[in-house]
Design an enzyme around this catalytic site. Structure first.
Site, PDB file in Angstrom:
ATOM      1  N   CYS B  83       0.823  -1.217   0.000  1.00 52.80           N
ATOM      2  CA  CYS B  83       0.000   0.000   0.000  1.00 52.80           C
ATOM      3  C   CYS B  83       0.854   1.264   0.000  1.00 52.80           C
ATOM      4  CB  CYS B  83      -0.908   0.013   1.215  1.00 52.80           C
ATOM      5  SG  CYS B  83      -1.587  -1.596   1.604  1.00 52.80           S
ATOM      6  N   CYS B 206     -13.636   0.115   7.596  1.00 52.92           N
ATOM      7  CA  CYS B 206     -12.674  -0.490   6.660  1.00 52.92           C
ATOM      8  C   CYS B 206     -12.741   0.212   5.303  1.00 52.92           C
ATOM      9  CB  CYS B 206     -13.018  -1.968   6.424  1.00 52.92           C
ATOM     10  SG  CYS B 206     -13.230  -2.929   7.938  1.00 52.92           S
ATOM     11  N   HIS B 333      -9.119   2.982  -2.027  1.00 49.68           N
ATOM     12  CA  HIS B 333      -7.724   2.599  -1.778  1.00 49.68           C
ATOM     13  C   HIS B 333      -7.239   1.586  -2.822  1.00 49.68           C
ATOM     14  CE1 HIS B 333      -4.028   1.606   0.120  1.00 49.68           C
ATOM     15  NE2 HIS B 333      -4.432   0.657   0.917  1.00 49.68           N
TER      16      HIS B 333
END
Lengths: 384, 384
Positions: B83, B206, B333
């Site tokens: 990430c 989340c 994301h």
């Protein structure tokens, strides 16, 4: 630009390493490099882990490797350019040091390829080609390079016997390298009679899937002067790219554009020409690749690569000794480790530590590390 | 060290992008960044492609992306830190420019995650943990971060309502960002009532799997002065690492060691302290992560993160406006794109181009980009 040196090198034996996990082979190479440099682990400012992806289940291997090697909380990350991963990693380490951000950086290249079944490896390898427009149609790695071989043979009259001569030379030197996967000489007849893979390439024209790791310790000039009396300097760096698709490369498959570009950049930065190179490691994933590499690097005129190896100009004693550690063909090709392993061999040459395969008085060395089907190429020039 | 500027930024809309391949989303972001910089593609010296691996079949994506974007034969390669891939890519680009090797470098971060089935995504994500000793025992990403949430709640009395407040804030700002995946506000009750994932984390705690790309154009100081009147300078860079295994992190799961290390390096290089930061983007993969990030970065005392968000200190008008583009929770994301997307938001803030979410007079900005289960963290400090 601030100077950067290589002060430590290490490598595992290449071959089948079912005895050790990726973290363990990384540690073997790392330990040897750190000991060679004569530094403590805690002095290392950052590490770069270099490997191709998908050969094992572990994603983002820098995480496990930095932990196992005790390198937290220092910076670590992964660099990937398939078979050129650690050649590219070296260039990044150079930049991190030359910019002044770090003093000591470790490069750790590794791969474990032999635990996958043969068909799984083929699937993984094909996906280093364009998975949308090319790899679904079935080209394997040998098939891609066989197209280059056929093109070179058609255009320049290169012969199968000349391809075979590359394998003969590299196995001759591999037999002298205790860390090589294959340590047995072969003859032209052995190569010609070996199992067909993708015509005209036969088994001995192709490198083998291998396991192994190699490690390099790079430092700033100040650190190098303190650590060692035999620093090896990074004098030139080149990195080129070519279209991934064969379609994108036009109709002439007799040269790798990325290699020509990388060589141009590296020679310019080092202020030398090809004739100044005393010893070279080039990416012989297939015999044809080495022949094309001679031409891309300017070691011989375009189209003359076959003749060049036939005349033994790339043996020690010839014009340009090439792959005197056995190259990918005999030493093995654990893809992420290869670039760093090439540099290790050359550092030993420039230090005069190469024993039986020492090129006498070698002062300038060149490494040529090709990625995938020839879409990346890193060329590095080292000086004593 | 030579100064490096960001002169162009671009980003696709984040969300489900089944309309476009990875090369196409990369192109969308790249085109916007090149136009923003006002340069021609041919002026770019090198590109760095940043993404996590295994989300699609294409290995070594720099190959296809450089070809599709017309960036051959210039250098290109892949940088990966899960990430944190494009946060780490930015640091490498800085080094390549600051060392004097290049003048203009493009960073292209991308990911396509929504085409995998849910169980496939879980399998891939788990393999960002240690596949030998941890991931076979079943921890999913939410489970890892739920352990941090429970530890923080136990040690400091942090409440579920405080976690929820992070989601409320980030969705409040996401609703103002036309490129965000989710553009609808949520309430504390919405978060608390959402589907349990890994206790105490619920669905709105989340971030979601997303597709998208972001691109940054970095240049040397000389080039920046010629290209733009509004360069944004890279003032500080930090990169830290933590053991990949939870076991290796000891018994206190209330802080990310890699983030503390990265922040220390970045503040030192920039010559500032946390109090100088005007606006920040931090890695809110889960609500608990953002709370811990406040503490790791020194925005509030250790253990006070929950209270800090409850008091709305990280809204615009509070002490440290954080994730005013919606963060990972609302913006989405697509892992390889996130670091570059954070920088894009901050560049727009420092240029005064952020419209409704502009932090008035912002001069210093901070990006915090965490990798995987917290084994890498890149912290970048920008100045107007």
């Amino acid at each position: 630009m601030k100077k950067v040196a290589i002060v430590g090198v290490g490598q595992t034996k290449f071959g089948k390493r079912s005895d050790a996990s990726i973290r363990e082979i990384a540690f073997e190479a790392f330990k040897e490099a750190v000991e060679d440099a004569g530094i403590m682990r805690g002095e290392i400012d950052a590490s770069i882990v270099c490997s191709a992806t998908h050969y094992d289940k572990q994603r983002t291997p820098a995480g496990v490797i930095a932990e196992y090697l005790g390198l937290n909380p220092q910076p670590t990350f992964n660099v990937e350019a398939i078979c050129a991963s650690s050649g590219v990693g070296l260039r990044n380490a150079w930049a991190l040091i030359s910019s002044g951000l770090h003093d000591i950086v470790a490069i750790i290249g590794f791969q474990k390829m032999t635990e996958l079944k043969s068909d799984e490896v083929q699937d993984v390898m094909c996906r280093a080609g364009d998975v949308m427009w090319e790899s679904p149609f079935g080209p394997t790695m040998p098939a891609y390079f066989a197209m280059y071989a056929n093109a070179h043979m058609n255009k320049y009259g290169t012969k199968e016997e000349q391809l075979a001569k590359v394998a003969v030379k590299n196995h001759f030197y591999g037999a002298k390298n205790p860390k090589a996967m294959f340590q047995k000489e072969v003859t032209v007849q052995d190569v010609l009679k070996s199992r067909p893979i993708a015509s005209p390439l036969k088994q001995f024209d192709c490198c083998a899937n291998s396991d192994g790791a190699a490690c390099l310790i790079l430092t700033s000039e100040d650190k190098a002067r303190k650590i060692t009396d035999t620093p090896v300097w990074i004098a030139g760096l080149g990195l080129g790219s070519s279209p991934m698709s064969l379609t994108g490369r036009g109709t002439d498959l007799t040269s790798f554009g990325c290699a020509v570009e990388a060589a141009k950049q590296a020679y310019k930065m080092a202020g030398i020409t090809a004739t100044d190179v005393d010893v070279a490691e080039v990416h012989d994933c297939f015999t044809i690749t080495e022949i094309i590499n001679y031409e891309d690097l300017g070691f011989c005129p375009r189209g003359q690569g076959g003749k060049f190896v036939e005349e033994e100009q790339t043996y020690i004693g010839g014009k340009f000794p090439v792959n005197v550690d056995g190259g990918l063909l005999a030493k093995g090709h654990p893809v992420g480790a290869t670039g760093a392993s090439q540099i290790r061999t050359l550092v030993q040459q420039l230090r005069g530590e190469a024993g039986e395969t020492q090129v006498k008085g070698a002062e300038i060395a060149l490494a040529h590390n090709l990625g995938g089907i020839g879409m990346y190429c890193a060329v590095t020039i080292l000086r004593r």
